[in-house]
Design a protein around this motif. Structure first.
Motif, PDB file in Angstrom:
ATOM      1  N   ASN A 146      -6.529  -1.518   6.522  1.00  0.00           N
ATOM      2  CA  ASN A 146      -7.768  -1.782   5.784  1.00  0.00           C
ATOM      3  C   ASN A 146      -7.549  -1.726   4.279  1.00  0.00           C
ATOM      4  N   ALA A 147      -6.668  -0.822   3.820  1.00  0.00           N
ATOM      5  CA  ALA A 147      -6.344  -0.770   2.398  1.00  0.00           C
ATOM      6  C   ALA A 147      -5.697  -2.076   1.946  1.00  0.00           C
ATOM      7  N   ALA A 148      -4.850  -2.658   2.809  1.00  0.00           N
ATOM      8  CA  ALA A 148      -4.234  -3.944   2.487  1.00  0.00           C
ATOM      9  C   ALA A 148      -5.287  -5.045   2.381  1.00  0.00           C
ATOM     10  N   LYS A 149      -6.326  -4.978   3.232  1.00  0.00           N
ATOM     11  CA  LYS A 149      -7.424  -5.952   3.147  1.00  0.00           C
ATOM     12  C   LYS A 149      -8.169  -5.822   1.817  1.00  0.00           C
ATOM     13  N   VAL A 150      -8.380  -4.584   1.392  1.00  0.00           N
ATOM     14  CA  VAL A 150      -9.050  -4.352   0.104  1.00  0.00           C
ATOM     15  C   VAL A 150      -8.273  -5.016  -1.024  1.00  0.00           C
ATOM     16  N   ILE A 151      -6.978  -4.804  -1.045  1.00  0.00           N
ATOM     17  CA  ILE A 151      -6.144  -5.367  -2.116  1.00  0.00           C
ATOM     18  C   ILE A 151      -6.156  -6.892  -2.071  1.00  0.00           C
ATOM     19  N   GLY A 152      -6.107  -7.446  -0.863  1.00  0.00           N
ATOM     20  CA  GLY A 152      -6.164  -8.903  -0.736  1.00  0.00           C
ATOM     21  C   GLY A 152      -7.484  -9.462  -1.247  1.00  0.00           C
ATOM     22  N   CYS A 153      -8.588  -8.811  -0.908  1.00  0.00           N
ATOM     23  CA  CYS A 153      -9.907  -9.251  -1.385  1.00  0.00           C
ATOM     24  C   CYS A 153      -9.982  -9.171  -2.904  1.00  0.00           C
ATOM     25  N   TRP A 154      -9.484  -8.084  -3.464  1.00  0.00           N
ATOM     26  CA  TRP A 154      -9.507  -7.896  -4.914  1.00  0.00           C
ATOM     27  C   TRP A 154      -8.707  -8.980  -5.625  1.00  0.00           C
ATOM     28  N   ARG A 155      -7.552  -9.308  -5.108  1.00  0.00           N
ATOM     29  CA  ARG A 155      -6.720 -10.361  -5.715  1.00  0.00           C
ATOM     30  C   ARG A 155      -7.417 -11.721  -5.613  1.00  0.00           C
ATOM     31  N   ALA A 156      -8.074 -11.976  -4.475  1.00  0.00           N
ATOM     32  CA  ALA A 156      -8.779 -13.250  -4.318  1.00  0.00           C
ATOM     33  C   ALA A 156      -9.968 -13.343  -5.268  1.00  0.00           C
ATOM     34  N   LEU A 157     -10.727 -12.262  -5.404  1.00  0.00           N
ATOM     35  CA  LEU A 157     -11.884 -12.254  -6.299  1.00  0.00           C
ATOM     36  C   LEU A 157     -11.466 -12.421  -7.760  1.00  0.00           C
ATOM     37  N   SER A 158     -10.283 -11.936  -8.096  1.00  0.00           N
ATOM     38  CA  SER A 158      -9.791 -12.075  -9.474  1.00  0.00           C
ATOM     39  C   SER A 158      -9.222 -13.463  -9.744  1.00  0.00           C
ATOM     40  N   LYS A 159      -8.957 -14.237  -8.664  1.00  0.00           N
ATOM     41  CA  LYS A 159      -8.386 -15.589  -8.725  1.00  0.00           C
ATOM     42  C   LYS A 159      -6.965 -15.603  -9.279  1.00  0.00           C
ATOM     43  N   ARG A 160      -6.311 -14.483  -9.311  1.00  0.00           N
ATOM     44  CA  ARG A 160      -4.994 -14.393  -9.933  1.00  0.00           C
ATOM     45  C   ARG A 160      -3.934 -15.198  -9.192  1.00  0.00           C
ATOM     46  N   ASP A 161      -4.100 -15.420  -7.876  1.00  0.00           N
ATOM     47  CA  ASP A 161      -3.095 -16.128  -7.094  1.00  0.00           C
ATOM     48  C   ASP A 161      -3.427 -17.607  -6.881  1.00  0.00           C
TER      49      ASP A 161
ATOM     50  N   THR B 116      -9.249   2.473  -3.876  1.00  0.00           N
ATOM     51  CA  THR B 116      -8.050   1.904  -3.258  1.00  0.00           C
ATOM     52  C   THR B 116      -7.316   1.001  -4.241  1.00  0.00           C
ATOM     53  N   ILE B 117      -8.076   0.230  -5.014  1.00  0.00           N
ATOM     54  CA  ILE B 117      -7.470  -0.637  -6.030  1.00  0.00           C
ATOM     55  C   ILE B 117      -6.755   0.187  -7.093  1.00  0.00           C
ATOM     56  N   GLU B 118      -7.345   1.280  -7.517  1.00  0.00           N
ATOM     57  CA  GLU B 118      -6.713   2.125  -8.529  1.00  0.00           C
ATOM     58  C   GLU B 118      -5.400   2.713  -8.010  1.00  0.00           C
ATOM     59  N   ARG B 119      -5.370   3.083  -6.745  1.00  0.00           N
ATOM     60  CA  ARG B 119      -4.129   3.591  -6.153  1.00  0.00           C
ATOM     61  C   ARG B 119      -3.068   2.495  -6.138  1.00  0.00           C
ATOM     62  N   TYR B 120      -3.494   1.288  -5.795  1.00  0.00           N
ATOM     63  CA  TYR B 120      -2.563   0.150  -5.784  1.00  0.00           C
ATOM     64  C   TYR B 120      -2.001  -0.102  -7.183  1.00  0.00           C
ATOM     65  N   LYS B 121      -2.855  -0.055  -8.186  1.00  0.00           N
ATOM     66  CA  LYS B 121      -2.391  -0.286  -9.561  1.00  0.00           C
ATOM     67  C   LYS B 121      -1.421   0.800 -10.017  1.00  0.00           C
ATOM     68  N   ASP B 122      -1.673   2.033  -9.616  1.00  0.00           N
ATOM     69  CA  ASP B 122      -0.737   3.117  -9.947  1.00  0.00           C
ATOM     70  C   ASP B 122       0.622   2.869  -9.302  1.00  0.00           C
TER      71      ASP B 122
ATOM     72  N   VAL C 161       0.835  -1.193   0.000  1.00  0.00           N
ATOM     73  CA  VAL C 161       0.000   0.000   0.000  1.00  0.00           C
ATOM     74  C   VAL C 161       0.873   1.248   0.000  1.00  0.00           C
ATOM     75  N   THR C 162       0.424   2.258  -0.727  1.00  0.00           N
ATOM     76  CA  THR C 162       1.102   3.546  -0.699  1.00  0.00           C
ATOM     77  C   THR C 162       0.761   4.239   0.611  1.00  0.00           C
ATOM     78  N   LYS C 163       1.685   4.184   1.566  1.00  0.00           N
ATOM     79  CA  LYS C 163       1.377   4.630   2.934  1.00  0.00           C
ATOM     80  C   LYS C 163       1.065   6.114   3.022  1.00  0.00           C
ATOM     81  N   ASP C 164       1.661   6.930   2.140  1.00  0.00           N
ATOM     82  CA  ASP C 164       1.391   8.357   2.235  1.00  0.00           C
ATOM     83  C   ASP C 164      -0.043   8.705   1.831  1.00  0.00           C
ATOM     84  N   ALA C 165      -0.736   7.748   1.222  1.00  0.00           N
ATOM     85  CA  ALA C 165      -2.131   7.980   0.833  1.00  0.00           C
ATOM     86  C   ALA C 165      -3.101   7.491   1.905  1.00  0.00           C
TER      87      ALA C 165
END
Length: 257
Positions: free
Chosen positions: A84-99, A143-149, A65-69
């Motif tokens: 919580n931002a880290a939880k969002v990213i984890g959920c998104w990755r799980a929903l995408s089944k990428r891992d 939050t996902i868009e920030r992670y992708k950036d 996560v970009t901590k300054d955000a």
């Protein structure tokens, strides 16, 4: 007939015996009578009455996560914390089944389309780092868009450039999110559940966040996933909630064995 019998522990039963509490535990044959038939989740799956399920345990480092955000000041102003931002990213990755692509055995490699998320509280807190249903619904995709950036910047720093087409292919899942709670009237709740049931376009996933109101009595057979954003202490709650995604649904190819 019930899927989740209410059975109380020994401490509460001792309080009842002392006259300190009135309990109706469903293992009390003098009140409910004997159990005439019992079927486990495993047996129901074997019979084809329910579909099987997989548990994904999310372990996401806050370093992604970009901590300054996601600072304390941001939380004070209604923003999302780093954890919580880290939880969002984890959920998104799980929903995408990428891992979990290597573990998929039935060929269903495509992202999930419908999910319900269970939070701790409805409204965000300025004092405590609690998982808020409304906050997750409002800021999940942002939050996902920030992670992708952040990932783009890291890849460019490492390789000089990136293939945007390939990046979009790997990170293309878009999450549409809404919130539901018990204070809403029947029409609003029904509309939100209908939104969840409606068709979902390719590479999109709908998530309906709540605290408790979707634990039981909700009929969405096309549901793909249940997300627990905080620990659950009640086994009954977990069983009721997992049961939401184990229903057979021809619409989403959730088939009997």
């Amino acid at each position: 007939m019930t899927a989740t019998p209410k059975i109380y522990g020994e401490d509460l039963k001792k309080s009842r015996d002392k006259g300190d509490a009135v309990l109706y535990s469903m293992d009390d044959e003098s009140v409910f009578g004997p159990v005439f038939h019992e079927i486990s989740f495993r047996r129901a799956v074997e019979l084809g009455s329910l579909v099987d399920y997989k548990v994904i345990v999310l372990t996401v480092s806050e370093d992604v996560v970009t901590k300054d955000a996601f600072t304390y000041d941001a939380v004070q102003n209604g923003g999302m914390s780093v954890s919580n931002a880290a939880k969002v990213i984890g959920c998104w990755r799980a929903l995408s089944k990428r891992d979990v692509q290597s573990e998929i055995v039935d060929g269903d490699i495509f992202p999930m389309k419908r999910a319900v998320g269970f939070a701790q509280v409805i409204n965000p807190s300025q004092k405590y780092d609690r998982v808020s249903s409304k906050l997750f619904a409002e800021q999940f995709q942002d939050t996902i868009e920030r992670y992708k950036d952040k990932r783009r910047q890291e890849l460019r720093a490492e390789y000089g450039s990136i293939d945007e087409v390939e990046f979009a292919k790997e990170n293309g899942l878009v999450c549409l999110t809404k919130h539901i709670d018990g204070s809403m009237d029947a029409f609003e709740k029904s509309s939100l559940l209908e939104w969840l049931r409606d068709d979902v376009e390719k590479n999109h996933c709908k998530i309906l966040f709540n605290v408790r109101c979707l634990s039981e009595g909700v009929d969405v057979p096309a549901l793909d996933s249940v997300i627990f954003l905080s620990p659950r202490k009640s086994q009954v709650d977990v069983v009721q909630t997992v049961g939401r995604v184990m229903r057979v649904s021809p619409k989403t190819n959730k088939k009997r064995r």
